[in-house]
Design an enzyme around this catalytic site. Structure first.
Site, PDB file in Angstrom:
ATOM      1  N   GLY A  12       0.826  -1.213   0.000  1.00  7.62           N
ATOM      2  CA  GLY A  12       0.000   0.000   0.000  1.00  7.62           C
ATOM      3  C   GLY A  12       0.853   1.252   0.000  1.00  7.62           C
ATOM      4  O   GLY A  12       0.500   2.261   0.627  1.00  7.62           O
ATOM      5  N   ALA A  13       1.974   1.221  -0.736  1.00  7.54           N
ATOM      6  CA  ALA A  13       2.945   2.323  -0.662  1.00  7.54           C
ATOM      7  C   ALA A  13       2.715   3.395  -1.721  1.00  7.54           C
ATOM      8  O   ALA A  13       3.516   4.318  -1.854  1.00  7.54           O
ATOM      9  CB  ALA A  13       4.366   1.775  -0.763  1.00  7.54           C
ATOM     10  N   ARG A  15       0.216   5.511  -1.697  1.00  8.76           N
ATOM     11  CA  ARG A  15      -0.455   6.694  -1.161  1.00  8.76           C
ATOM     12  C   ARG A  15      -0.298   6.758   0.357  1.00  8.76           C
ATOM     13  O   ARG A  15       0.124   5.804   0.983  1.00  8.76           O
ATOM     14  CB  ARG A  15      -1.949   6.635  -1.492  1.00  8.76           C
ATOM     15  N   ASP A  63      -3.555  -7.818  -5.782  1.00  9.65           N
ATOM     16  CA  ASP A  63      -4.670  -7.854  -4.839  1.00  9.65           C
ATOM     17  C   ASP A  63      -4.237  -8.791  -3.719  1.00  9.65           C
ATOM     18  O   ASP A  63      -4.056  -9.991  -3.940  1.00  9.65           O
ATOM     19  CB  ASP A  63      -5.919  -8.391  -5.555  1.00  9.65           C
ATOM     20  N   TYR A 155     -13.414  -4.761  10.658  1.00  5.73           N
ATOM     21  CA  TYR A 155     -12.091  -4.107  10.613  1.00  5.73           C
ATOM     22  C   TYR A 155     -11.341  -4.363  11.921  1.00  5.73           C
ATOM     23  O   TYR A 155     -10.165  -4.758  11.905  1.00  5.73           O
ATOM     24  CB  TYR A 155     -12.273  -2.606  10.363  1.00  5.73           C
ATOM     25  N   ALA A 158     -10.238  -7.928  12.267  1.00  6.78           N
ATOM     26  CA  ALA A 158      -9.090  -8.198  11.386  1.00  6.78           C
ATOM     27  C   ALA A 158      -7.807  -7.668  12.021  1.00  6.78           C
ATOM     28  O   ALA A 158      -6.776  -8.350  12.030  1.00  6.78           O
ATOM     29  CB  ALA A 158      -9.311  -7.559  10.015  1.00  6.78           C
ATOM     30  N   LYS A 159      -7.863  -6.449  12.584  1.00  4.70           N
ATOM     31  CA  LYS A 159      -6.657  -5.873  13.195  1.00  4.70           C
ATOM     32  C   LYS A 159      -6.283  -6.623  14.484  1.00  4.70           C
ATOM     33  O   LYS A 159      -5.097  -6.772  14.788  1.00  4.70           O
ATOM     34  CB  LYS A 159      -6.849  -4.385  13.471  1.00  4.70           C
TER      35      LYS A 159
HETATM   36  N1  LIG Z   1      -5.382   6.459   8.417  1.00  4.57           N
HETATM   37  C1  LIG Z   1      -5.359   6.330   9.739  1.00  4.57           C
HETATM   38  O1  LIG Z   1      -5.575   7.289  10.478  1.00  4.57           O
HETATM   39  C2  LIG Z   1      -5.083   4.975  10.335  1.00  4.57           C
HETATM   40  C3  LIG Z   1      -5.348   4.774  11.701  1.00  4.57           C
HETATM   41  C4  LIG Z   1      -5.060   3.546  12.273  1.00  4.57           C
HETATM   42  C5  LIG Z   1      -4.516   2.528  11.507  1.00  4.57           C
HETATM   43  N2  LIG Z   1      -4.267   2.733  10.182  1.00  4.57           N
HETATM   44  C6  LIG Z   1      -3.694   1.647   9.392  1.00  4.57           C
HETATM   45  O2  LIG Z   1      -2.526   2.132   8.744  1.00  4.57           O
HETATM   46  C7  LIG Z   1      -2.420   1.542   7.445  1.00  4.57           C
HETATM   47  C8  LIG Z   1      -2.319   2.635   6.382  1.00  4.57           C
HETATM   48  O3  LIG Z   1      -3.432   3.500   6.508  1.00  4.57           O
HETATM   49  P1  LIG Z   1      -3.921   4.423   5.304  1.00  4.57           P
HETATM   50  O4  LIG Z   1      -5.006   5.277   5.834  1.00  4.57           O
HETATM   51  O5  LIG Z   1      -2.743   5.037   4.634  1.00  4.57           O
HETATM   52  O6  LIG Z   1      -4.534   3.284   4.379  1.00  4.57           O
HETATM   53  P2  LIG Z   1      -5.520   3.425   3.111  1.00  4.57           P
HETATM   54  O7  LIG Z   1      -5.181   4.653   2.363  1.00  4.57           O
HETATM   55  O8  LIG Z   1      -6.910   3.235   3.557  1.00  4.57           O
HETATM   56  O9  LIG Z   1      -5.124   2.109   2.297  1.00  4.57           O
HETATM   57  C9  LIG Z   1      -3.781   1.817   1.994  1.00  4.57           C
HETATM   58  C10 LIG Z   1      -3.704   1.040   0.719  1.00  4.57           C
HETATM   59  O10 LIG Z   1      -4.285  -0.272   0.864  1.00  4.57           O
HETATM   60  C11 LIG Z   1      -4.353  -0.780  -0.449  1.00  4.57           C
HETATM   61  N3  LIG Z   1      -5.336  -1.844  -0.613  1.00  4.57           N
HETATM   62  C12 LIG Z   1      -6.684  -1.782  -0.416  1.00  4.57           C
HETATM   63  N4  LIG Z   1      -7.245  -2.968  -0.785  1.00  4.57           N
HETATM   64  C13 LIG Z   1      -6.236  -3.774  -1.225  1.00  4.57           C
HETATM   65  C14 LIG Z   1      -6.171  -5.092  -1.750  1.00  4.57           C
HETATM   66  N5  LIG Z   1      -7.263  -5.851  -1.903  1.00  4.57           N
HETATM   67  N6  LIG Z   1      -4.967  -5.581  -2.094  1.00  4.57           N
HETATM   68  C15 LIG Z   1      -3.840  -4.838  -1.952  1.00  4.57           C
HETATM   69  N7  LIG Z   1      -3.830  -3.591  -1.481  1.00  4.57           N
HETATM   70  C16 LIG Z   1      -5.022  -3.053  -1.117  1.00  4.57           C
HETATM   71  C17 LIG Z   1      -4.714   0.404  -1.355  1.00  4.57           C
HETATM   72  O11 LIG Z   1      -3.823   0.356  -2.458  1.00  4.57           O
HETATM   73  P3  LIG Z   1      -4.195   1.052  -3.880  1.00  4.57           P
HETATM   74  O12 LIG Z   1      -4.455   2.489  -3.542  1.00  4.57           O
HETATM   75  O13 LIG Z   1      -2.963   0.829  -4.680  1.00  4.57           O
HETATM   76  O14 LIG Z   1      -5.404   0.360  -4.421  1.00  4.57           O
HETATM   77  C18 LIG Z   1      -4.479   1.630  -0.455  1.00  4.57           C
HETATM   78  O15 LIG Z   1      -3.747   2.652  -1.064  1.00  4.57           O
HETATM   79  C19 LIG Z   1      -3.630   0.630   7.293  1.00  4.57           C
HETATM   80  O16 LIG Z   1      -3.247  -0.686   7.647  1.00  4.57           O
HETATM   81  C20 LIG Z   1      -4.631   1.190   8.286  1.00  4.57           C
HETATM   82  O17 LIG Z   1      -5.549   0.221   8.736  1.00  4.57           O
HETATM   83  C21 LIG Z   1      -4.542   3.940   9.577  1.00  4.57           C
END
Ligand SMILES: NC(=O)c1ccc[n+]([C@@H]2O[C@H](COP(=O)([O-])OP(=O)(O)OC[C@H]3O[C@@H](n4cnc5c(N)ncnc54)[C@H](OP(=O)(O)O)[C@@H]3O)[C@@H](O)[C@H]2O)c1
Length: 245
Positions: A12-13, A15, A63, A155, A158-159
């Site tokens: 997921g690198a 974005r 995926d 969610y 899963a976590k």
């Molecule tokens: N954002 C927060 O405040 C927050 C808080 C707590 C924990 N986290 C955790 O931190 C991590 C990063 O957060 P984030 O907000 O940057 O995440 P995000 O933008 O929601 O998702 C990260 C990436 O996951 C990829 N993804 C989604 N479905 C997929 C699939 N079926 N196969 C492969 N890749 C897939 C997407 O890739 P593509 O764009 O290339 O499709 C997306 O860019 C996550 O594990 C999230 O649960 C985030």
């Protein structure tokens, strides 16, 4: 672990948080395998930024719900870089799933993406790192894994599974490979979260502010570079959110 001359695969690198982690590891000397799913153009942009830091980068998409796709991605990356020392599982899906509305497909998508996916990467790379004698695996979990928010059960489950997986892998891959997770708090707001909702959420954070992707990236780099005697840990990086229940 000294990151100079290593290869790190960050899922997921393309974005958001994953990109910031990838760039932080590259700044410290790692070549980067930029995994993406649908955001190919964003992933190419991450790779360009890695190159501008003087490191090699390769974009590969899969995926992560599909073990065969993950396995062939990992095989290609491993062969191209001659091994992989660091795996960061950041890719995930997140959305509200109230009990009354939830569909079987919501459950499957979240459990498969957020738990099976990270396991698929670790299952391929972990034993190979162990055989090579070193490696770090870090998964980005969520402080919600402890609390299990009622509107987000799949969610959170899963976590919580990611935290359990971390402990299991830490034992299975010891002593050569250290496996840890970061329980992130609010870092980037989900789409559609208005100012009132943000204020409410921050009311439960003792440090009274959201974190930043850089906070998560720094914790990843700490665990990789200075965490040789840390394994099976879930490190909260959440401004103290977990203290408030
Ligand atoms: N954002 C927060 O405040 C927050 C808080 C707590 C924990 N986290 C955790 O931190 C991590 C990063 O957060 P984030 O907000 O940057 O995440 P995000 O933008 O929601 O998702 C990260 C990436 O996951 C990829 N993804 C989604 N479905 C997929 C699939 N079926 N196969 C492969 N890749 C897939 C997407 O890739 P593509 O764009 O290339 O499709 C997306 O860019 C996550 O594990 C999230 O649960 C985030």
């Amino acid at each position: 672990m000294n990151l100079n001359g290593t290869a790190a695969l960050v899922t997921g690198a393309g974005r958001r948080i994953g990109r910031v982690i990838a760039l932080a590891l590259a700044e410290r000397g790692a070549d980067i395998i930029v995994h993406c799913y649908q955001s190919r153009a964003d992933a190419e942009e991450t790779a360009g930024q890695v190159n501008r830091l003087g490191r090699r980068a390769m974009v590969l998409s899969a995926d992560q719900r599909d073990w065969n796709a993950v396995e062939s991605l990992c095989r290609q990356a491993w062969d191209t870089f001659g091994g992989i020392e660091v795996l960061v599982n950041s890719a995930a899906v997140y959305r509200r799933t109230p009990l009354g509305d939830i569909a079987e497909s919501d459950w499957d998508e979240m459990l498969d993406t957020d738990l099976k996916g990270p396991f698929a990467f670790a299952r391929f790379l972990g034993p190979r790192m162990k055989e090579r004698g070193c490696g770090k695996i870090i998964s980005i979990s969520d402080t919600a894994a402890r609390m299990i928010w009622p509107g987000y059960i799949p969610y959170c489950v899963a976590k919580a599974g990611v935290d359990a997986m971390t402990r299991g892998l830490a034992r299975a891959l010891a002593p050569e490979v250290q496996v840890n997770a970061i329980a992130a708090g609010t870092v980037l707001w989900p789409d559609g979260f208005d100012a009132h909702q943000q204020e409410q959420a921050l009311g439960h954070v003792p440090l009274r502010r959201a974190g930043s992707p850089a906070d998560i990236a720094r914790a990843v780099c700490f665990l990789v570079e200075h965490g040789d005697y840390i394994t099976g840990a879930v490190l909260p990086v959440d401004g103290g959110r977990h203290l408030e229940g």
